[in-house]
Design a protein around this motif. Sequence first.
Motif, PDB file in Angstrom:
ATOM      1  N   ALA A 126      50.434  73.427  12.843  1.00 15.32           N
ATOM      2  CA  ALA A 126      49.536  74.239  12.008  1.00 15.32           C
ATOM      3  C   ALA A 126      48.205  74.490  12.705  1.00 15.32           C
ATOM      4  N   GLU A 127      47.702  75.698  12.532  1.00 10.81           N
ATOM      5  CA  GLU A 127      46.399  76.114  13.083  1.00 10.81           C
ATOM      6  C   GLU A 127      45.443  76.379  11.930  1.00 10.81           C
ATOM      7  N   ASP A 128      44.329  75.670  11.903  1.00 10.82           N
ATOM      8  CA  ASP A 128      43.357  75.861  10.829  1.00 10.82           C
ATOM      9  C   ASP A 128      42.721  77.246  10.902  1.00 10.82           C
ATOM     10  N   LEU A 129      42.591  77.871   9.738  1.00 15.78           N
ATOM     11  CA  LEU A 129      41.923  79.170   9.631  1.00 15.78           C
ATOM     12  C   LEU A 129      40.523  79.004   9.050  1.00 15.78           C
ATOM     13  N   LEU A 130      40.414  78.232   7.989  1.00 13.61           N
ATOM     14  CA  LEU A 130      39.122  77.982   7.364  1.00 13.61           C
ATOM     15  C   LEU A 130      39.271  76.854   6.353  1.00 13.61           C
ATOM     16  N   GLU A 131      38.152  76.446   5.787  1.00 10.95           N
ATOM     17  CA  GLU A 131      38.145  75.443   4.729  1.00 10.95           C
ATOM     18  C   GLU A 131      37.415  76.021   3.523  1.00 10.95           C
ATOM     19  N   GLN A 132      37.919  75.728   2.336  1.00 12.25           N
ATOM     20  CA  GLN A 132      37.259  76.166   1.115  1.00 12.25           C
ATOM     21  C   GLN A 132      36.781  74.950   0.321  1.00 12.25           C
ATOM     22  N   LEU A 133      35.743  75.183  -0.466  1.00 11.15           N
ATOM     23  CA  LEU A 133      35.249  74.168  -1.381  1.00 11.15           C
ATOM     24  C   LEU A 133      35.647  74.592  -2.790  1.00 11.15           C
ATOM     25  N   GLU A 134      36.168  73.659  -3.542  1.00  8.99           N
ATOM     26  CA  GLU A 134      36.407  73.910  -4.966  1.00  8.99           C
ATOM     27  C   GLU A 134      35.141  73.502  -5.705  1.00  8.99           C
ATOM     28  N   MET A 135      34.566  74.429  -6.473  1.00 10.96           N
ATOM     29  CA  MET A 135      33.313  74.175  -7.158  1.00 10.96           C
ATOM     30  C   MET A 135      33.471  74.410  -8.654  1.00 10.96           C
ATOM     31  N   ARG A 136      32.777  73.604  -9.446  1.00  6.53           N
ATOM     32  CA  ARG A 136      32.879  73.707 -10.898  1.00  6.53           C
ATOM     33  C   ARG A 136      31.502  73.733 -11.556  1.00  6.53           C
ATOM     34  N   LEU A 137      31.424  74.519 -12.613  1.00  4.65           N
ATOM     35  CA  LEU A 137      30.250  74.571 -13.460  1.00  4.65           C
ATOM     36  C   LEU A 137      30.682  74.135 -14.851  1.00  4.65           C
TER      37      LEU A 137
END
Length: 283
Positions: free
Chosen positions: A270-281
Amino acid sequence: MSLEISNCAGIEPTLLCEAMNMAFSDYVVPLHLSVEKFTDFQKQRGFSSRHSFIARTNGEIAAFWFSSAPNPDLGGGAYTLSVGTHPQYRRKGLFAQLLKVVSGQLAAEGASGMQLEVISTNDKAVAAYENAGFQTGRRLRVCKLSTAGIEVSSAGWDLRPIEITALPSEETAFFDWQPTPQNSKKALSALAGKSKAISARANGEVLGWVAFYRDGSVAQLVVRKDQRRKGVGGALLAAAAEAVDNEQLVFVNVDRSDMATNALLDRAGAEDLLEQLEMRLTF
């Protein structure tokens, strides 16, 4: 600047698609969604026209906040599909105005809050959400791998297609973490005909499954907890690679804390493309 904010009821998908493409037109990789892809995006992620709002000036959509309705699967929270502003109208406070309207509508209907994902390196967006009261939860991996590089044999397992609706309803024996909304069973069912699942079985029991879309996007790769480290995950990965209409598999939003799945993907190249953050309000 005269501004009109309204929900998306009665707004043609073509106009909303154009607004979204324009909002992300100056990104490193500009967005070019077709109307068909946009409507799939809406169905998959639970778009609600009553809970989604646009800001218009001189008849043009200057900004948008696309949201789902309050969702019991999210603890009564709503999922933010996408937020964007036309490049010409940035830094004019539209983000804050739309958030106030959207959150007000959701709160009035008893929603517990909102959640979304944002690219971790998008510092301005992360800061905007943090300033609005969102808190960071999970870190989510986005990666791809070539189907040609998957050498794990799928032989030795009873691998067969399974309807999304036939996947085990009792998931605690399978999941260590819940998929993000666009990878949920509900999302897969919403795009029936474009989604598919393959199960691994032994003695008639489901040991695990892989669920994916025809374009190679993998939504779920799951192995029953008592059947892990036996090659089931690798066999399912190989089965998906053979079944998709693409030369690569793309995994969106794999929980970074899931060591087993990430190790499997790494072994497969696997080749990483990006990372996301899960955010909550929380309201």
